[in-house]
Motif scaffolding. Structure first.
Motif, mmCIF file in Angstrom:
data_model
loop_
_atom_site.group_PDB
_atom_site.id
_atom_site.type_symbol
_atom_site.label_atom_id
_atom_site.label_comp_id
_atom_site.label_asym_id
_atom_site.label_seq_id
_atom_site.Cartn_x
_atom_site.Cartn_y
_atom_site.Cartn_z
ATOM 1 N N ILE B 159 -53.006 -60.858 -21.219
ATOM 2 C CA ILE B 159 -52.828 -60.039 -20.094
ATOM 3 C C ILE B 159 -54.034 -59.400 -19.733
ATOM 4 C CG2 ILE B 159 -51.737 -58.012 -18.799
ATOM 5 C CD1 ILE B 159 -49.425 -59.886 -19.448
ATOM 6 N N PRO B 160 -54.647 -59.905 -18.649
ATOM 7 C CA PRO B 160 -55.911 -59.428 -18.385
ATOM 8 C C PRO B 160 -56.190 -57.978 -17.829
ATOM 9 C CG PRO B 160 -55.304 -60.813 -16.638
ATOM 10 C CD PRO B 160 -54.044 -60.713 -17.594
ATOM 11 N N LEU B 161 -56.033 -57.187 -19.093
ATOM 12 C CA LEU B 161 -56.108 -55.795 -18.507
ATOM 13 C C LEU B 161 -57.238 -55.284 -17.840
ATOM 14 C CD1 LEU B 161 -54.194 -53.463 -19.152
ATOM 15 C CD2 LEU B 161 -55.628 -53.027 -21.273
ATOM 16 N N ASN B 162 -58.561 -55.503 -18.238
ATOM 17 C CA ASN B 162 -59.566 -55.168 -17.654
ATOM 18 C C ASN B 162 -59.691 -55.586 -16.103
ATOM 19 O OD1 ASN B 162 -60.661 -53.594 -19.585
ATOM 20 N ND2 ASN B 162 -61.542 -55.428 -20.774
ATOM 21 N N SER B 163 -59.539 -57.128 -15.950
ATOM 22 C CA SER B 163 -59.587 -57.506 -14.642
ATOM 23 C C SER B 163 -58.606 -56.619 -13.680
ATOM 24 C CB SER B 163 -59.733 -59.031 -14.450
ATOM 25 O OG SER B 163 -58.392 -59.377 -14.563
ATOM 26 N N LEU B 164 -57.433 -56.317 -14.149
ATOM 27 C CA LEU B 164 -56.454 -55.748 -13.480
ATOM 28 C C LEU B 164 -56.773 -54.311 -13.021
ATOM 29 C CD1 LEU B 164 -52.804 -56.683 -15.276
ATOM 30 C CD2 LEU B 164 -53.758 -57.540 -13.038
ATOM 31 N N ALA B 165 -57.618 -53.954 -14.029
ATOM 32 C CA ALA B 165 -58.142 -52.506 -13.906
ATOM 33 C C ALA B 165 -59.011 -52.464 -12.715
ATOM 34 C CB ALA B 165 -58.617 -51.933 -14.928
ATOM 35 N N GLU B 166 -59.908 -53.389 -12.581
ATOM 36 C CA GLU B 166 -60.938 -53.349 -11.603
ATOM 37 C C GLU B 166 -60.333 -53.646 -10.305
ATOM 38 O OE1 GLU B 166 -64.507 -55.715 -14.143
ATOM 39 O OE2 GLU B 166 -64.305 -56.379 -12.002
ATOM 40 N N LEU B 183 -46.118 -54.941 -12.946
ATOM 41 C CA LEU B 183 -45.743 -56.117 -12.178
ATOM 42 C C LEU B 183 -45.970 -57.431 -13.171
ATOM 43 C CD1 LEU B 183 -44.562 -56.032 -9.350
ATOM 44 C CD2 LEU B 183 -46.746 -57.068 -8.517
ATOM 45 N N HIS B 184 -47.154 -57.358 -13.653
ATOM 46 C CA HIS B 184 -47.698 -58.533 -14.630
ATOM 47 C C HIS B 184 -46.790 -58.373 -15.984
ATOM 48 C CE1 HIS B 184 -51.274 -60.381 -12.944
ATOM 49 N NE2 HIS B 184 -51.004 -59.578 -12.328
ATOM 50 N N LEU B 185 -46.670 -57.368 -16.404
ATOM 51 C CA LEU B 185 -45.787 -56.910 -17.890
ATOM 52 C C LEU B 185 -44.313 -57.441 -17.825
ATOM 53 C CD1 LEU B 185 -47.476 -54.016 -19.296
ATOM 54 C CD2 LEU B 185 -47.610 -56.213 -20.252
ATOM 55 N N ASN B 186 -43.874 -56.878 -16.463
ATOM 56 C CA ASN B 186 -42.377 -57.307 -16.152
ATOM 57 C C ASN B 186 -42.026 -58.801 -16.001
ATOM 58 O OD1 ASN B 186 -40.090 -55.020 -16.377
ATOM 59 N ND2 ASN B 186 -41.954 -53.978 -15.663
ATOM 60 N N ALA B 187 -42.826 -59.452 -15.092
ATOM 61 C CA ALA B 187 -42.721 -60.723 -15.041
ATOM 62 C C ALA B 187 -42.981 -61.559 -16.339
ATOM 63 C CB ALA B 187 -43.854 -61.191 -14.006
#
Lengths: 292, 288
Positions: B159-166, B183-187
């Motif tokens: 799960i691309p945590l840093n890019s989601l944060a940006e 949203l990403h984690l639940n999907a």
């Protein structure tokens, strides 16, 4: 002498038997009451309960109260933080315990609250079962009560979520959906304030339609239709369309290709400028005709 | 004295003997009686305790219903006469009301937020669920100092945590970031759960390929017409969805995927979670 004593013993033993039966009955009554409305008596709550039931253990009421109060204040702060984070205001939560055994616990919860002024009530069964090292939590029998007269597109999603017991998905989607509706309402109000002679909101700011017209040309009306759509899966999308309503006679007198291409043109404007700028330029176009 | 003399010395001695014997036996019995009396007293205390608890609970229930309807003061007025501890009971009702609301937030909201002791960071717990089942919970610790930074987490690397944060401007809008991450984690949790159910409920369907993020799934099932094996590829290129964006059938019989029936099956798999879609296909007899 012996006889007297043995009679005493018999009487006392009978009394003890009766008292024990009474205690079993009272305990059963207590457990049943707990099932109707479940409380958790731990920590300071346990101390308070013991105090109220007569087991003061030498403490003063003020001490018991102040310790409980401290805990309540901490919890209130936690609740405020949680409410702010979740974007949902909860008003009440009543728990009934339907079944409790060593490995399994089934509760019925009834929760009510509001999100962005939209009131809701949810009721569901929560079952927690121990499986090896961990426990499995399941939601079933989900029922959602919410007034969806103003939210047709949300209604379909809601019935799907109910059927699938998708509690978390429902609230995630509700939050996002209401946020987009609020955005729409704010934008509509903003334009109406800025251009009161051109913009009107026939259905109010909460509706999907903003109408644009020229004060001197009553027949020429354009509608901005801003739909907030929710897919079955809970994806919230905004769709904007520009619709024109021009009298037949005018179209006959002034056939114009420009008018027929309005809808597509608006979509390009949306893509290039974004929603607010696109609407602003359409309003500009209508108002400009006054000068020519 | 007269009695003694009249009955005789021996009968008197006999009487004394009986009395002495009784004194020996009675202490044991009276200690038994003492024991029993003590037990009775203890049981009576327990009974009063239980009765008090039941009564208190009933009062708390009434108070709770009022708190939940926010009319607690009226209820307390009516109660003034009955109890000396109304203030304490009112506080207890408030305590349990707030505790239940916090619990409800955990169940509904999906985020648990705890501020750490020195207020310099928050721990966020993200719950995932699919179709009524609560699945994995993910935790992150966000440093709240001048620059918001994720200091610890147990979110899987795919799960691309840093890019989601940006992408969601975590510095200015933590909520938007958490919303996107959720949203990403639940999907992902939803897709993973569907795969688990497929493996459990469909022994005749073989899972040929799947990846850790569960965005690619290749299944082999048998079409009932001529018992032809069909390879089905499900592509989930939108990582915020638990439904595929593309479904492809491959088969030795090249006509089959183009038949109207199987084109319908294609749409079904695009619109329905895979475990439910396979159930439908099996029930109508199109696959074995």
């Amino acid at each position: 002498m012996n006889k007297e004593n043995s009679e005493d013993v018999k009487v006392l033993e009978a009394q003890i038997e009766r008292l024990r039966e009474e205690l079993v009955e009272l305990e059963r009554q207590k457990q049943n009451n707990y099932k109707d409305m479940t409380f958790s008596f731990t920590g300071e709550m346990q101390n308070a309960l013991s105090f109220v039931c007569g087991q003061t253990q030498g403490r003063r009421k003020e001490v018991v109260m102040s310790q409980l109060e401290e805990e309540v204040n901490k919890m209130e702060e936690g609740l405020r933080r949680q409410t702010q984070m979740n974007g949902i205001n909860l008003d009440s939560c009543i728990t009934k315990t339907l079944q409790r055994s060593e490995n399994k616990c089934i509760q019925q919860l009834c929760i009510s609250g509001h999100c962005s002024e939209q009131e809701f009530q949810v009721e569901f069964q929560l079952s927690e079962e121990k499986q090896g090292d961990s426990s499995v939590r399941t939601v079933s029998d989900l029922n959602i009560v919410m007034d969806t007269t103003d939210h047709q597109s949300f209604k379909n999603f809601m019935s799907g979520a109910k059927e699938n017991n998708d509690l978390l998905l429902f609230f995630r989607t509700l939050r996002t959906y209401l946020e987009r509706c609020n955005d729409r309402c704010r934008t509509f109000q903003h334009f109406q304030k800025k251009y009161p002679s051109v913009v009107s909101l026939p259905g109010g700011c909460r509706s999907e339609v903003m109408s644009l017209s020229h004060p001197q040309l009553p027949g020429l009306v354009m509608f901005i239709h801003w739909l907030v759509d929710v897919s079955k899966e809970g994806k919230v999308t905004s769709k904007m369309d520009l619709l024109t309503k021009i009298p037949e006679r005018a179209l006959q007198l002034f056939p114009s290709q420009a008018l027929s291409g309005t809808t597509e043109a608006f979509q390009s404007l949306l893509r290039i400028l974004g929603p607010e700028a696109a609407v602003e330029s359409v309003i500009g176009a209508i108002s400009l005709s006054e000068d020519t | 004295m007269d009695t003694v003399l009249s009955k005789g010395v021996f009968s008197h001695f006999g009487l004394l003997e009986v009395q002495a014997r009784n004194r020996l036996i009675r202490p044991q019995q009276s200690s038994r009686v003492k024991e029993l009396k003590a037990e009775v007293a203890a049981l009576k205390i327990k009974r009063e305790q239980l009765k008090a608890e039941i009564q208190t609970h009933k009062t708390l229930q009434k108070l709770r219903l009022s708190v939940d309807k926010q009319s607690i003061d009226k209820e307390v007025e009516e109660m003034e006469e009955e109890f000396a501890d109304t203030e304490l009971l009112k506080l207890m009702a408030k305590h349990s009301h707030i505790k239940d609301l916090i619990y409800a937030h955990h169940l509904l909201g999906g985020y648990n937020i705890i501020k750490t002791n020195n207020d310099k960071a928050v721990c966020v717990s993200l719950a995932t669920a699919y179709e009524g089942f609560y699945l994995d919970t993910y935790n992150l610790e966000i440093d709240l100092r001048s620059v918001l930074r994720i200091s610890h987490h147990n979110i899987p690397p795919f799960i691309p945590l840093n890019s989601l944060a940006e992408q969601s401007n975590i510095q200015t809008d933590v909520k938007a970031f958490l919303e996107l991450l959720s949203l990403h984690l639940n999907a992902y949790a939803g897709r993973k759960q569907q795969l688990k159910l497929v493996k459990e409920q469909f022994k005749s369907v073989e899972v040929m390929e799947s990846n850790t993020l569960c965005t690619l799934l290749v299944l082999m099932f048998t079409a009932s017409t001529k018992r032809t094996p069909v390879l089905c590829t499900l592509d989930y290129s939108d990582h915020t969805k638990s439904l595929p964006t593309r479904v492809l059938f491959e088969c030795e019989d090249s006509d089959l995927p183009n038949s109207p029936e199987w084109k319908e099956h294609c749409s079904l798999l695009m619109e329905t979670p895979v475990h439910k879609a396979l159930m439908i296909l099996r029930n109508v007899g199109d696959i074995i």
